[in-house]
Design a protein around this motif. Sequence first.
Motif, PDB file in Angstrom:
ATOM      1  N   TRP A   7       0.815  -1.224   0.000  1.00  0.00           N
ATOM      2  CA  TRP A   7       0.000   0.000   0.000  1.00  0.00           C
ATOM      3  C   TRP A   7       0.845   1.269   0.000  1.00  0.00           C
ATOM      4  N   ILE A  10      -0.052   4.605  -1.990  1.00  0.00           N
ATOM      5  CA  ILE A  10      -1.227   5.424  -1.724  1.00  0.00           C
ATOM      6  C   ILE A  10      -0.901   6.762  -1.057  1.00  0.00           C
ATOM      7  N   GLU A 197      -4.194  -2.720  -5.377  1.00  0.00           N
ATOM      8  CA  GLU A 197      -4.248  -1.925  -4.148  1.00  0.00           C
ATOM      9  C   GLU A 197      -4.987  -0.609  -4.366  1.00  0.00           C
ATOM     10  N   PHE A 201      -8.515   0.555  -2.745  1.00  0.00           N
ATOM     11  CA  PHE A 201      -8.586   1.800  -1.980  1.00  0.00           C
ATOM     12  C   PHE A 201      -9.707   2.693  -2.523  1.00  0.00           C
TER      13      PHE A 201
END
Length: 227
Positions: A7, A10, A197, A201
């Motif tokens: 992640w 992000i 991912e 999200f």
Amino acid sequence: MNYDFDWSSIPGALPFLWEGMKVSLEITVTAVVVGIVWGTLLAMLRLGSIRWLAWLAAGYVNLFRAIPLVMVLLWFFLIVPQLLKGFFNLDPGTDVRLASAMVGFALFESAYYSEIIRAGIQSVPRGQVAAASALGMSYAQAMRLVVLPQAFRNMVPLLLTQAIVLFQDTSLVYVSALADFFGAAYKVGDRDGRLVELLLFAGAVYFVLCFSLSQLVRWLQKRMAVA
């Protein structure tokens, strides 16, 4: 086959994702405002006594309700830029994709808002229009001062629910390569090789926002039922 989730892309992508969210919100707000205004006019025309205007309004509503939104967006992506550039004498390189998306969504959503508003108007007892007429009001005054205020109060939950659906549908602007929130997440994920991912999200963000708004709608419905 195991997949190692990462992640880390992000946090650095949040500013870019926020810019995409602003595009989604701009389209949503514009389409809601224009859709309600134009939808109200369409609903009044359909319920009015001028038959040919009622037919035109009905034809407009039925046309847009029978065509997939993604197809409408493609049409406006191909047509509106040429019209805007020709009408305003814009430079050929001017990016009008956002304007095209706003026009497409607004005209499409107005057909759905029209049906909601028409049902809301019909939910108001017809005797109230007769009473307003007896008081010397014209049809337009009766609608503006008596019928529409009551109708919109009844329609608030449905109007908000349609706005939630509209916000979800803004992800379809990917057909014009416009970087809305979903498009921004896809681009970051594709760039960093972390598409799974970023899409997870984005889905989580959509869920939190739409679920929170749907709970607000349920709360409003309960408040209005008690009032």
